[in-house]
Scaffold this motif. Structure first.
Motif, PDB file in Angstrom:
ATOM      1  N   ILE A 132     -19.061  51.236  61.452  1.00  0.00           N
ATOM      2  CA  ILE A 132     -17.858  50.443  61.696  1.00  0.00           C
ATOM      3  C   ILE A 132     -17.426  50.460  63.154  1.00  0.00           C
ATOM      4  O   ILE A 132     -16.713  49.557  63.603  1.00  0.00           O
ATOM      5  CB  ILE A 132     -16.695  50.871  60.776  1.00  0.00           C
ATOM      6  N   ARG A 133     -17.863  51.474  63.907  1.00  0.00           N
ATOM      7  CA  ARG A 133     -17.491  51.526  65.324  1.00  0.00           C
ATOM      8  C   ARG A 133     -17.995  50.286  66.076  1.00  0.00           C
ATOM      9  O   ARG A 133     -17.443  49.916  67.099  1.00  0.00           O
ATOM     10  CB  ARG A 133     -18.036  52.791  65.960  1.00  0.00           C
ATOM     11  N   SER A 134     -19.033  49.659  65.565  1.00  0.00           N
ATOM     12  CA  SER A 134     -19.627  48.496  66.237  1.00  0.00           C
ATOM     13  C   SER A 134     -18.877  47.194  65.953  1.00  0.00           C
ATOM     14  O   SER A 134     -19.262  46.135  66.464  1.00  0.00           O
ATOM     15  CB  SER A 134     -21.081  48.331  65.800  1.00  0.00           C
ATOM     16  N   HIS A 135     -17.845  47.277  65.136  1.00  0.00           N
ATOM     17  CA  HIS A 135     -17.129  46.078  64.705  1.00  0.00           C
ATOM     18  C   HIS A 135     -15.625  46.253  64.884  1.00  0.00           C
ATOM     19  O   HIS A 135     -15.134  47.367  65.038  1.00  0.00           O
ATOM     20  CB  HIS A 135     -17.406  45.807  63.221  1.00  0.00           C
ATOM     21  N   VAL A 136     -14.920  45.130  64.829  1.00  0.00           N
ATOM     22  CA  VAL A 136     -13.463  45.187  64.760  1.00  0.00           C
ATOM     23  C   VAL A 136     -13.064  45.773  63.408  1.00  0.00           C
ATOM     24  O   VAL A 136     -13.591  45.354  62.376  1.00  0.00           O
ATOM     25  CB  VAL A 136     -12.839  43.797  64.947  1.00  0.00           C
ATOM     26  N   VAL A 137     -12.180  46.730  63.447  1.00  0.00           N
ATOM     27  CA  VAL A 137     -11.665  47.346  62.224  1.00  0.00           C
ATOM     28  C   VAL A 137     -10.173  47.051  62.128  1.00  0.00           C
ATOM     29  O   VAL A 137      -9.432  47.239  63.093  1.00  0.00           O
ATOM     30  CB  VAL A 137     -11.895  48.861  62.215  1.00  0.00           C
ATOM     31  N   ASN A 138      -9.760  46.564  60.984  1.00  0.00           N
ATOM     32  CA  ASN A 138      -8.362  46.207  60.757  1.00  0.00           C
ATOM     33  C   ASN A 138      -7.805  46.972  59.560  1.00  0.00           C
ATOM     34  O   ASN A 138      -8.528  47.255  58.605  1.00  0.00           O
ATOM     35  CB  ASN A 138      -8.233  44.717  60.427  1.00  0.00           C
ATOM     36  N   TRP A 139      -6.545  47.245  59.627  1.00  0.00           N
ATOM     37  CA  TRP A 139      -5.772  47.634  58.450  1.00  0.00           C
ATOM     38  C   TRP A 139      -4.782  46.502  58.164  1.00  0.00           C
ATOM     39  O   TRP A 139      -4.058  46.076  59.058  1.00  0.00           O
ATOM     40  CB  TRP A 139      -5.013  48.934  58.662  1.00  0.00           C
ATOM     41  N   TYR A 140      -4.805  46.032  56.940  1.00  0.00           N
ATOM     42  CA  TYR A 140      -3.856  45.035  56.471  1.00  0.00           C
ATOM     43  C   TYR A 140      -2.980  45.665  55.393  1.00  0.00           C
ATOM     44  O   TYR A 140      -3.301  46.719  54.841  1.00  0.00           O
ATOM     45  CB  TYR A 140      -4.595  43.843  55.845  1.00  0.00           C
ATOM     46  N   ARG A 141      -1.893  44.974  55.096  1.00  0.00           N
ATOM     47  CA  ARG A 141      -1.107  45.386  53.945  1.00  0.00           C
ATOM     48  C   ARG A 141      -0.583  44.141  53.225  1.00  0.00           C
ATOM     49  O   ARG A 141      -0.417  43.089  53.823  1.00  0.00           O
ATOM     50  CB  ARG A 141       0.068  46.281  54.335  1.00  0.00           C
ATOM     51  N   GLN A 142      -0.380  44.337  51.935  1.00  0.00           N
ATOM     52  CA  GLN A 142       0.159  43.238  51.127  1.00  0.00           C
ATOM     53  C   GLN A 142       1.212  43.785  50.185  1.00  0.00           C
ATOM     54  O   GLN A 142       0.903  44.647  49.338  1.00  0.00           O
ATOM     55  CB  GLN A 142      -0.942  42.523  50.346  1.00  0.00           C
ATOM     56  N   ALA A 143       2.421  43.295  50.349  1.00  0.00           N
ATOM     57  CA  ALA A 143       3.524  43.669  49.482  1.00  0.00           C
ATOM     58  C   ALA A 143       3.700  42.591  48.418  1.00  0.00           C
ATOM     59  O   ALA A 143       3.329  41.431  48.639  1.00  0.00           O
ATOM     60  CB  ALA A 143       4.799  43.841  50.293  1.00  0.00           C
ATOM     61  N   GLY A 177       4.747  39.570  46.455  1.00  0.00           N
ATOM     62  CA  GLY A 177       5.445  38.359  46.830  1.00  0.00           C
ATOM     63  C   GLY A 177       5.367  38.000  48.295  1.00  0.00           C
ATOM     64  O   GLY A 177       6.007  37.032  48.733  1.00  0.00           O
ATOM     65  N   LYS A 178       4.604  38.763  49.065  1.00  0.00           N
ATOM     66  CA  LYS A 178       4.498  38.485  50.501  1.00  0.00           C
ATOM     67  C   LYS A 178       3.051  38.219  50.881  1.00  0.00           C
ATOM     68  O   LYS A 178       2.119  38.612  50.177  1.00  0.00           O
ATOM     69  CB  LYS A 178       5.045  39.667  51.310  1.00  0.00           C
ATOM     70  N   GLN A 179       2.893  37.554  52.020  1.00  0.00           N
ATOM     71  CA  GLN A 179       1.550  37.309  52.522  1.00  0.00           C
ATOM     72  C   GLN A 179       0.923  38.587  53.056  1.00  0.00           C
ATOM     73  O   GLN A 179       1.626  39.489  53.534  1.00  0.00           O
ATOM     74  CB  GLN A 179       1.602  36.254  53.637  1.00  0.00           C
ATOM     75  N   ARG A 180      -0.384  38.632  52.980  1.00  0.00           N
ATOM     76  CA  ARG A 180      -1.099  39.752  53.573  1.00  0.00           C
ATOM     77  C   ARG A 180      -0.903  39.708  55.080  1.00  0.00           C
ATOM     78  O   ARG A 180      -1.016  38.647  55.694  1.00  0.00           O
ATOM     79  CB  ARG A 180      -2.579  39.660  53.216  1.00  0.00           C
ATOM     80  N   GLU A 181      -0.619  40.848  55.686  1.00  0.00           N
ATOM     81  CA  GLU A 181      -0.407  40.891  57.127  1.00  0.00           C
ATOM     82  C   GLU A 181      -1.250  41.988  57.768  1.00  0.00           C
ATOM     83  O   GLU A 181      -1.466  43.060  57.182  1.00  0.00           O
ATOM     84  CB  GLU A 181       1.075  41.115  57.467  1.00  0.00           C
ATOM     85  N   MET A 182      -1.711  41.704  58.972  1.00  0.00           N
ATOM     86  CA  MET A 182      -2.452  42.695  59.734  1.00  0.00           C
ATOM     87  C   MET A 182      -1.467  43.702  60.296  1.00  0.00           C
ATOM     88  O   MET A 182      -0.472  43.326  60.909  1.00  0.00           O
ATOM     89  CB  MET A 182      -3.240  42.018  60.859  1.00  0.00           C
TER      90      MET A 182
END
Length: 110
Positions: free
Chosen positions: A29-40, A42-47
């Motif tokens: 994974i170090r070779s790629h962009v790594v993201n954490w998202y969250r989704q509550a 009734g809400k849109q997923r957000e980075m």
């Protein structure tokens, strides 16, 4: 085959801390962009946080100064401090904007 598995979620009181982990297999994974998202509900997923292969990081305004993303070859982490009830969500690990984990639930409540 790429697989991402999150862990570390749970119930925490406001002001508390959690450290989320994302275990990767089938990919460095170090070779790629790594993201954490969250989704509550009734809400849109957000980075929430991202880190580039060069180690540059970016955070949502709501996460700045409280969350820290890190990673090595096979693991990604999200250190979350001073948690607030509005941080309650399912947190998901994403690599290269392609692969997703199943998520881990974070609940911030007294």
């Amino acid at each position: 085959q790429v697989r991402l598995v999150e862990s570390g979620g749970g119930l925490v009181q406001p002001g508390g801390s959690l450290r989320l982990s994302c275990a990767a297999s089938g990919i460095i994974i170090r070779s790629h962009v790594v993201n954490w998202y969250r989704q509550a509900p009734g809400k849109q997923r957000e980075m929430v946080a991202m880190v580039t292969p060069a180690g540059n990081t970016n955070y949502a305004d709501s996460a700045k100064d409280r969350f820290t993303i890190s990673r090595d070859n096979k693991m990604a982490y999200l250190q979350m401090n001073n948690l607030k009830p509005e941080d309650t969500a399912v947190y998901l690990c994403n690599v290269a904007n392609i692969w997703w984990g199943q998520g881990t639930q974070v609940t911030v409540s007294s």
